[in-house]
Write an enzyme that holds these catalytic residues in place. Structure first.
Site, PDB file in Angstrom:
ATOM      1  CE  LYS A  52       3.767  54.806   0.307  1.00 62.29           C
ATOM      2  NZ  LYS A  52       3.520  55.887   1.269  1.00 62.29           N
TER       3      LYS A  52
HETATM    4  N1  GLU Z   1       3.057  55.003   4.764  1.00 58.82           N
HETATM    5  C1  GLU Z   1       3.229  56.142   5.620  1.00 58.82           C
HETATM    6  C2  GLU Z   1       3.355  57.417   4.804  1.00 58.82           C
HETATM    7  O1  GLU Z   1       2.873  57.490   3.693  1.00 58.82           O
HETATM    8  C3  GLU Z   1       4.355  55.938   6.627  1.00 58.82           C
HETATM    9  C4  GLU Z   1       5.715  55.673   6.035  1.00 58.82           C
HETATM   10  C5  GLU Z   1       6.750  55.301   7.084  1.00 58.82           C
HETATM   11  O2  GLU Z   1       6.469  55.312   8.268  1.00 58.82           O
HETATM   12  O3  GLU Z   1       7.853  55.004   6.658  1.00 58.82           O
HETATM   13  O4  GLU Z   1       3.855  58.418   5.259  1.00 58.82           O
END
Ligand code: GLU
Length: 425
Positions: free
Chosen positions: A115
């Site tokens: 993240k």
């Molecule tokens: N931000 C989204 C999540 O928390 C998607 C992450 C992604 O598609 O890599 O799952």
């Protein structure tokens, strides 16, 4: 075994990372021989803090703090979104990266967890400033991301345009267009049909499955939603299409309610035009604190972390909570809801639809062959239904909450991969 204990390893650590550590501790008794590797889950593999300096429109230089954390890469490259928010901290990004590891393993997409984020209120920036900040951040984290290393995607306050800038910046630095470095891109740049709606569609899909188990009829269900963006707004639309009534919505602008049901399409238009639910004419205004005690069957927190806590969990009227957001419920609130017989469908399965279609996007980019929207949606629904069925069964087998069940499934997959790979050197 004694070793130097990092500051972040203590479960009393405040904030989302502390919540995550408590969730992991609850799962360790169910890991069998894999418990030997469990501390892997409590330490991010790699965390990068970057300075993001940009020239502002008025000629001054502003510095922002950016992060990219790769929690685990045992099952594949890091994968997870990038969030722009004034409250972003390293602790938060660490927790969000760890939840990505569990989520990706729970739906069995071949990724680890990662993240990123920048501590900024993007609403205070001009479009040009936002672009320069996004590009400089991408360049700074360019040393650890890449199509086979770590693949960012949208999250809170980031979108297809953000991903287009990230893809372009990475590609310029590499000297070759690398569409697979991010997902959630515009369709014309290698994005996938269905990606924009995927998280909301996943929330809806697992909601329908969970409702069957508790004998709740979606077509007559009353639903309250916190957050009306890409996740809450789309989920509300799909539930309303299935006949459910959206009785209350809360976002950063305020809380609105209508016992007979809000007009979801009109509200989506209002939010697209004004940025929040505040000022929507066809609804009553509620004090924010009253949102949690609204009479409803399903509550969907789809905004930020730590919204359902020991101070409001006892007031929730719903029969089921579906976590569209990451980390909206604290462990203490989880216990209160469980004691009160309220089913919690946890983030690590409920909102996995987004990353599932991100996986499809990445596969399509690698093969340069693009699928139809029907194909994407039907594969998404199948993966979500199958993953939910496994998690439900594990919950029954061990008589544990769905969160603990999802963590059991996810952690076992991660640690099994860890064990097979072994330690190097
Ligand atoms: N931000 C989204 C999540 O928390 C998607 C992450 C992604 O598609 O890599 O799952």
């Amino acid at each position: 075994m004694s070793h130097a204990v990092p500051s972040y390893l203590h479960p009393d650590h405040l904030g989302p990372w502390g919540v995550y550590l408590q969730q992991v501790d609850r799962v360790i008794p169910y890991l069998g021989h894999l418990a030997r590797w469990a501390e892997t889950l409590k330490r991010p593999k790699r965390a990068l803090i970057v300075d993001v300096p940009i020239q502002m429109d008025n000629g001054t230089v502003a510095h922002f703090e950016g992060y990219r954390v790769q929690h685990n890469t045992s099952r594949g490259p890091g994968k997870g979104g990038v969030r722009f928010h004034q409250d972003v901290t390293l602790s938060e990004v660490m927790a969000l990266s760890a939840w990505m590891s569990i989520k990706n393993a729970a739906v069995n997409v071949p990724y680890g967890g990662a993240k990123g984020g920048i501590r900024v209120d993007p609403k205070t920036l001009s479009l040009g400033e936002l672009e320069r900040m996004t590009r400089r951040y991408t360049s700074e984290i360019g040393i650890i991301i890449g199509p086979t290393k770590d693949i960012p995607a949208p999250d809170v306050n980031t979108n297809e345009q953000t991903m287009a800038w990230m893809m372009d910046t990475y590609s310029m630095n590499e000297g070759a267009t690398a569409t697979g470095v991010v997902t959630g891109k515009p369709i014309d740049l290698g994005g996938s049909l269905g990606r924009r709606e995927a998280t909301g569609r996943g929330v809806y899909t697992v909601g329908v499955e969970a409702a069957k188990h508790i004998g709740l009829d979606i077509s007559s269900a009353k639903i309250a939603v916190q957050g009306f963006g890409n996740v809450g707004g789309i989920a509300a639309k799909l539930f309303a299409q299935a006949g459910a009534t959206i009785v209350a919505v809360q976002d950063h602008g305020g809380t609105i309610a209508m016992a007979s049901g809000l007009d979801v399409n009109a509200l989506l238009l209002h939010v697209a035009n004004t940025g929040s639910v505040a000022g929507f004419a066809l609804a009553d205004v509620l004090p924010d604190a009253e949102f949690w005690s609204v009479a409803c069957d399903i509550l969907i927190p789809a905004a930020l972390e730590q919204q359902i806590t020991e101070t409001n969990a006892h007031r929730i009227q719903a029969r089921m909570v579906i976590e569209g957001a990451n980390g909206p419920t604290t462990p203490q609130a989880d216990d209160i809801l469980q004691d009160r017989g309220i089913l919690v469908v946890p983030d690590v399965i409920a909102n996995a639809g987004g990353v599932t279609v991100s996986y499809f996007e990445w596969v399509q980019d690698f093969s340069s062959f693009f699928w139809s929207e029907d194909e994407i949606n039907s594969r998404l629904v199948r993966i979500m239904q199958d993953a939910f069925a496994v998690v439900w069964q594990v919950g029954l087998d061990h008589q544990v909450s769905l969160r603990t069940a999802t963590f059991i499934v996810g952690c076992k997959r991660i640690l099994h991969a860890r064990e097979l790979r072994g330690l190097y050197p």
